[in-house]
Write a protein that holds these residues in place. Structure first.
Motif, mmCIF file in Angstrom:
data_model
loop_
_atom_site.group_PDB
_atom_site.id
_atom_site.type_symbol
_atom_site.label_atom_id
_atom_site.label_comp_id
_atom_site.label_asym_id
_atom_site.label_seq_id
_atom_site.Cartn_x
_atom_site.Cartn_y
_atom_site.Cartn_z
ATOM 1 N N SER A 1 0.813 -1.230 0.000
ATOM 2 C CA SER A 1 0.000 0.000 0.000
ATOM 3 C C SER A 1 0.843 1.275 0.000
ATOM 4 O O SER A 1 0.299 2.366 -0.016
ATOM 5 C CB SER A 1 -0.945 0.002 1.205
ATOM 6 O OG SER A 1 -0.173 0.061 2.389
ATOM 7 N N ARG A 2 2.162 1.147 0.034
ATOM 8 C CA ARG A 2 2.999 2.365 0.121
ATOM 9 C C ARG A 2 2.754 3.313 -1.053
ATOM 10 O O ARG A 2 2.730 2.897 -2.192
ATOM 11 C CB ARG A 2 4.487 1.975 0.119
ATOM 12 C CG ARG A 2 5.406 3.193 0.342
ATOM 13 C CD ARG A 2 6.673 3.118 -0.457
ATOM 14 N NE ARG A 2 6.444 3.007 -1.873
ATOM 15 C CZ ARG A 2 6.139 4.038 -2.665
ATOM 16 N NH1 ARG A 2 6.039 5.244 -2.205
ATOM 17 N NH2 ARG A 2 5.919 3.844 -3.972
ATOM 18 N N ARG A 3 2.510 4.577 -0.723
ATOM 19 C CA ARG A 3 2.399 5.638 -1.739
ATOM 20 C C ARG A 3 3.059 6.886 -1.188
ATOM 21 O O ARG A 3 3.197 7.040 0.025
ATOM 22 C CB ARG A 3 0.940 6.019 -2.036
ATOM 23 C CG ARG A 3 0.096 5.071 -2.884
ATOM 24 C CD ARG A 3 0.301 5.215 -4.403
ATOM 25 N NE ARG A 3 1.536 4.661 -4.889
ATOM 26 C CZ ARG A 3 1.756 3.369 -5.205
ATOM 27 N NH1 ARG A 3 0.806 2.497 -5.116
ATOM 28 N NH2 ARG A 3 2.930 2.992 -5.643
ATOM 29 N N SER A 4 3.463 7.784 -2.072
ATOM 30 C CA SER A 4 3.985 9.073 -1.615
ATOM 31 C C SER A 4 2.822 9.992 -1.301
ATOM 32 O O SER A 4 1.846 10.029 -2.057
ATOM 33 C CB SER A 4 4.835 9.719 -2.713
ATOM 34 O OG SER A 4 5.974 8.935 -2.961
ATOM 35 N N ALA A 5 2.962 10.745 -0.187
ATOM 36 C CA ALA A 5 1.901 11.711 0.163
ATOM 37 C C ALA A 5 1.929 12.835 -0.859
ATOM 38 O O ALA A 5 2.997 13.346 -1.210
ATOM 39 C CB ALA A 5 2.170 12.265 1.553
ATOM 40 N N ASP B 1 9.845 25.504 -3.857
ATOM 41 C CA ASP B 1 8.502 26.048 -3.673
ATOM 42 C C ASP B 1 7.396 25.015 -3.925
ATOM 43 O O ASP B 1 6.368 25.336 -4.540
ATOM 44 C CB ASP B 1 8.312 27.258 -4.605
ATOM 45 C CG ASP B 1 7.516 28.351 -3.919
ATOM 46 O OD1 ASP B 1 7.305 28.244 -2.698
ATOM 47 O OD2 ASP B 1 7.097 29.281 -4.615
ATOM 48 N N GLN B 2 7.609 23.801 -3.463
ATOM 49 C CA GLN B 2 6.583 22.753 -3.640
ATOM 50 C C GLN B 2 5.531 22.986 -2.552
ATOM 51 O O GLN B 2 5.730 22.611 -1.392
ATOM 52 C CB GLN B 2 7.226 21.374 -3.559
ATOM 53 C CG GLN B 2 8.342 21.188 -4.599
ATOM 54 C CD GLN B 2 8.855 19.762 -4.663
ATOM 55 O OE1 GLN B 2 8.119 18.833 -4.949
ATOM 56 N NE2 GLN B 2 10.149 19.592 -4.412
ATOM 57 N N LYS B 3 4.426 23.593 -2.961
ATOM 58 C CA LYS B 3 3.462 24.162 -2.008
ATOM 59 C C LYS B 3 2.857 23.129 -1.049
ATOM 60 O O LYS B 3 2.472 23.479 0.068
ATOM 61 C CB LYS B 3 2.319 24.861 -2.755
ATOM 62 C CG LYS B 3 2.764 26.091 -3.536
ATOM 63 C CD LYS B 3 2.899 27.297 -2.618
ATOM 64 C CE LYS B 3 3.197 28.561 -3.405
ATOM 65 N NZ LYS B 3 4.421 29.237 -3.010
HETATM 66 C C1 LIG Z 1 14.578 10.200 -5.236
HETATM 67 C C2 LIG Z 1 13.171 10.720 -5.183
HETATM 68 C C3 LIG Z 1 12.923 12.077 -5.324
HETATM 69 C C4 LIG Z 1 11.614 12.554 -5.257
HETATM 70 N N1 LIG Z 1 11.401 13.904 -5.320
HETATM 71 C C5 LIG Z 1 10.147 14.381 -5.202
HETATM 72 C C6 LIG Z 1 9.920 15.796 -5.173
HETATM 73 O O1 LIG Z 1 10.850 16.597 -5.230
HETATM 74 N N2 LIG Z 1 8.626 16.213 -5.057
HETATM 75 C C7 LIG Z 1 7.583 15.349 -4.956
HETATM 76 O O2 LIG Z 1 6.431 15.794 -4.841
HETATM 77 N N3 LIG Z 1 7.770 14.007 -4.967
HETATM 78 C C8 LIG Z 1 9.021 13.505 -5.085
HETATM 79 N N4 LIG Z 1 9.238 12.140 -5.064
HETATM 80 C C9 LIG Z 1 8.093 11.203 -4.991
HETATM 81 C C10 LIG Z 1 7.787 10.667 -6.399
HETATM 82 O O3 LIG Z 1 7.143 11.662 -7.141
HETATM 83 C C11 LIG Z 1 6.920 9.403 -6.295
HETATM 84 O O4 LIG Z 1 7.679 8.392 -5.689
HETATM 85 C C12 LIG Z 1 6.443 8.922 -7.661
HETATM 86 O O5 LIG Z 1 5.553 9.821 -8.236
HETATM 87 C C13 LIG Z 1 5.770 7.566 -7.550
HETATM 88 O O6 LIG Z 1 4.674 7.616 -6.684
HETATM 89 P P1 LIG Z 1 4.583 6.640 -5.424
HETATM 90 O O7 LIG Z 1 5.763 6.967 -4.534
HETATM 91 O O8 LIG Z 1 3.289 6.953 -4.768
HETATM 92 O O9 LIG Z 1 4.677 5.238 -5.928
HETATM 93 C C14 LIG Z 1 10.531 11.646 -5.100
HETATM 94 C C15 LIG Z 1 10.792 10.282 -4.959
HETATM 95 C C16 LIG Z 1 12.094 9.818 -4.994
HETATM 96 C C17 LIG Z 1 12.346 8.347 -4.814
#
Ligand SMILES: Cc1cc2nc3c(=O)[nH]c(=O)nc-3n(C[C@H](O)[C@H](O)[C@H](O)COP(=O)(O)O)c2cc1C
Length: 411
Positions: free
Chosen positions: A265-269, A335-337
């Protein structure tokens, strides 16, 4: 000052110059495929293959603009995934001993070459035969360079660091422990893996036990298969670095017990909750995990919207400077809001700027992602920042490797 650091620096001027139009139809393919005639196992065919399957797997597929958009258990800058995973399997009952590639798209192990008395051991500094699994993680720089130009070299190694930790998490889940190997000639291993100028070994690790028998050299190097549908890799420093450097030391293992569902389920916020903040226990868990990182990494914690501790910059629980730096830091992070509503920003730095320190930072960040997943808060890696401005902000000469943001996830 590291030349590579300077060459891959991000400045406001560069961001303005490079924020042009990107033709997504020219994106190089994300997944490497070996020819169909090769023998393959489905991951679900053998319980032990889950060690590999849970370390790298597609966890979401959507259609965007009519094209499939895959996301994996590992995060990746721009979701470009410049990473591949190989495994040598030996002495496992019912499984052909050989060198396999993980075809992530098909969730299969593809047998590239069978082994017997020969194998990869002599090329990774091992004398005796290894009964178990030997993992090789590579990077395919063009997949990231295509979008990010020179800076992509950092993202490749950060992404590989995430992959190393993801493998470590899967090994721990299956009750195995990982050993890193780094004392070998990397250019010979690259050659034996059949890599040429588009793909490079970054990390070698294993679990298993050694038998008395010694291993002979492979009869021939592995077949060459292009890792992307095309390549225009330009930046020579990337190639130089990629030829030589490899992960040197063990990465910190996440303290939390990770479950399969957390991996999947891991996702980036993408959005943090503006009104709520993390509670004291959550904050404490994050800070403890951050403080577990060790040499060569240094981790600064910047508390933003916290109601429980004083906002400010901390190093190992010591308040270095007090204040609400939310606006200032957000602007240093290009500036990533969405970061305005994060609660904690972690900044990984090191005295040295190298593939090794970048991979270590990626691995440490992955542990924070995993912790966030078990506790249901949000986490995102941040690779885009103005390097020298962040250095100035922290009043450090250390190189800035990677930044992370954590906070309450918007439901
Ligand atoms: C090395 C690295 C740098 C990243 N830099 C950013 C960033 O500067 N801004 C951002 O919003 N997300 C960043 N991310 C998150 C990615 O956008 C995200 O991992 C990708 O879109 C895939 O989505 P997920 O993590 O939900 O699978 C980064 C991720 C990694 C691994």
């Amino acid at each position: 000052m590291s030349v590579l650091y300077e060459e891959t620096n991000l400045t406001p001027l560069q961001v303005a110059r490079e924020s042009g139009y990107l033709d997504w139809s020219s994106q190089p393919s994300l997944f490497k495929h070996y020819p169909d005639f090769l023998f393959r196992y489905k991951i679900e065919e053998n319980e032990l293959f889950n060690v590999i399957g849970f370390s790298r797997v597609i966890t979401s597929t959507k259609l965007i603009g009519g094209k499939p958009y895959h996301q994996l258990n590992t995060p990746s800058a721009g979701n470009l995934h410049p990473v591949e995973l190989y495994v040598q399997i030996r002495g496992i009952k019912g499984v052909l001993s050989g060198i396999y590639h993980l075809d992530v798209q098909k969730n299969e192990l593809v047998l590239i070459q069978e082994i017997d008395k020969n194998g990869l051991e002599p090329y990774v500094g091992l004398e005796k035969s290894l009964y178990g699994m030997l993992f090789i993680i590579s990077t395919v720089p063009f997949r990231a360079e295509w979008k990010y130009g020179k800076r992509s070299v950092r993202y490749c190694y950060l992404d590989v660091g995430h992959q190393v930790s993801a493998l470590n998490v899967s090994l721990k889940l299956h009750q195995y422990s990982m050993t890193i190997l780094s004392d070998f000639d990397k250019s010979v291993l690259n050659e034996m893996m059949g890599f040429t100028t588009q793909e490079f070994v970054c990390s070698v690790s294993y679990f298993g036990e050694f038998k008395k028998s010694t291993v002979t050299a492979l009869k021939q190097k592995l077949m060459y298969v292009s890792p992307s549908n095309y390549s225009e890799l330009q930046y020579n420093n990337v190639k130089e670095l990629a030829k030589k450097e490899v992960l040197k030391s063990l990465v910190t293992q996440v303290s939390e017990n990770i479950k399969k569902k957390n991996i999947l389920s891991r996702r980036s916020a993408r959005v943090f909750e503006g009104k709520e903040v993390l509670n004291a226990a959550e904050l404490d868990a994050i800070i403890q995990e951050i403080n577990r990182v060790h040499y060569p990494l240094v981790a600064h914690v910047v508390l933003l919207n916290d109601a429980h501790l004083h906002p400010g910059v901390y190093l190992q629980n010591r308040l270095l400077k007090e204040g609400d730096f939310t606006q200032e830091l957000t602007s240093l992070l290009v500036d990533q809001k969405f970061l305005l509503n994060a609660d904690i920003i972690v900044i990984f730095t090191a005295k040295y700027f190298s593939a090794n320190t970048l991979m270590q930072a990626g691995a440490a960040m992955h542990n924070l992602y995993m912790l966030s997943e078990t506790r249901q808060f949000g986490c995102s890696g941040i690779g885009a920042f103005y390097d020298s401005k962040v250095q100035k902000f922290l009043q450090t000469d250390n190189y800035i490797l990677y930044v992370g943001a954590l906070g309450v996830k918007k439901k």
